[in-house]
Design an enzyme around this catalytic site. Structure first.
Site, PDB file in Angstrom:
ATOM      1  N   ARG A  51      -9.116   8.707 -15.863  1.00 22.48           N
ATOM      2  CA  ARG A  51      -7.757   8.490 -16.247  1.00 22.48           C
ATOM      3  C   ARG A  51      -7.508   8.242 -17.636  1.00 22.48           C
ATOM      4  O   ARG A  51      -6.474   8.895 -17.934  1.00 22.48           O
ATOM      5  CB  ARG A  51      -7.327   7.440 -15.422  1.00 22.48           C
ATOM      6  N   ASP A 163       8.406  -2.567 -10.518  1.00 28.64           N
ATOM      7  CA  ASP A 163       7.031  -2.116 -10.726  1.00 28.64           C
ATOM      8  C   ASP A 163       6.721  -2.403 -12.173  1.00 28.64           C
ATOM      9  O   ASP A 163       7.612  -2.426 -13.101  1.00 28.64           O
ATOM     10  CB  ASP A 163       6.986  -0.448 -10.262  1.00 28.64           C
TER      11      ASP A 163
END
Length: 294
Positions: A51, A163
């Site tokens: 990632r 979030d």
């Protein structure tokens, strides 16, 4: 015949020799644990490297070693931290995931909450998706409650999605999703609440109808913060499949903070894999992974 020499910056996406040192991986893992509570054990090292290579390319760096230098030796951490968090956090989400929770909400929890407030006219039910990711859970809640409100005509509702990742929050606000992602939405709800593009592209997408989008708002929240700047009379909080990534002490702290935001009689809903986590706090368990504030 001599082989051509590859320049250092001519790396392929999956180059085998571009890795984080054990020390750098542990520094990143410790940082993520401190900042957002997520555990990154050594088994996650390859996932993290994969990632972070996208961030390496975005920053024009030569590799993961250079990325670590950028973070920890060249004062790049402050600007890069939000991107680092986005990169390593998992944002797995689906519409109508663990559907029995939505059945329970519709047939048991909402009627019980309205019974507690039967003296009020058109009470406002507040529902919080506390790890909302791209918004699939929040909009699933909106679909279920909109149908129920249309049947009963005796309550209103508002949904908050929060979030840690600003990237997924922006997608939630935009409310555009690949068609395959909304496959679990029942056909009748798809007809009522999804809009299809007149000229679909190579990857067909849908958008949540504006009537539903107006009932859902999104905000940034780090669950590791000492306090949450939201209402303390929330009726139902969903926090599903997130706490499994936290240390036990952090799990309990997060749950206690969320409980402080529930009205008496309100409900906390965890993921099925987290059902035992909720038993550590003083709430009444009414179903697997579903707890009521007394």
């Amino acid at each position: 015949m001599p082989q051509p020499i590859r320049k250092l910056d001519q790396r392929s996406d999956g180059v085998d020799d571009d890795h984080l040192s054990l020390r750098d991986f542990q520094r990143i893992a410790d940082l993520i644990g401190e900042e957002v509570g997520i555990k990154l054990p050594p088994a996650k090292r390859l996932m993290v490297e994969g990632r972070l290579r996208k961030r390496v390319r975005a920053l024009g760096l030569r590799g993961l070693d250079a990325y670590s230098v950028h973070l920890f030796q060249r004062d790049g951490l402050a600007a890069e931290l939000p991107h680092l968090i986005d990169a390593v956090t998992t944002n797995k989400t689906d519409f109508f995931r663990e559907p029995e929770h939505f059945d329970l909400l519709e047939h048991r929890l909402v009627p019980a909450l309205l019974d507690l407030r039967r003296g009020e006219r058109q009470p406002l039910l507040k529902i919080w998706s506390a790890a909302s990711s791209t918004g699939a859970e929040a909009y699933t809640l909106a679909m279920v409650l909109a149908d129920l409100a249309a049947q009963r005509h005796d309550f209103r509702f508002a949904i908050l999605g929060t979030d840690i990742s600003n990237t997924v929050l922006r997608q939630g606000v935009r409310a555009v999703y690949p068609t395959e992602l909304v496959a679990p939405v029942p056909p009748a709800k798809q007809q009522r609440y999804l809009m299809h593009a007149r000229r679909p592209g190579t990857r067909p997408e849908v958008r949540i109808v504006p009537e539903l989008r107006r009932l859902v708002r999104f905000a940034h929240l780090n669950l590791m913060d000492a306090a949450y700047p939201f209402d303390r009379d929330v009726d139902v909080i969903f926090l599903r499949n997130v706490l499994i990534y936290f240390e036990k002490a952090d799990q309990e702290r997060v749950i206690r903070r969320l409980i402080d935001h529930l009205r008496p009689g309100g409900y906390l809903i965890l993921g099925h894999s987290e059902s035992m986590i909720g038993t550590a706090v003083a709430m009444r368990q009414i179903a697997p992974s579903v707890f009521q504030k007394t």
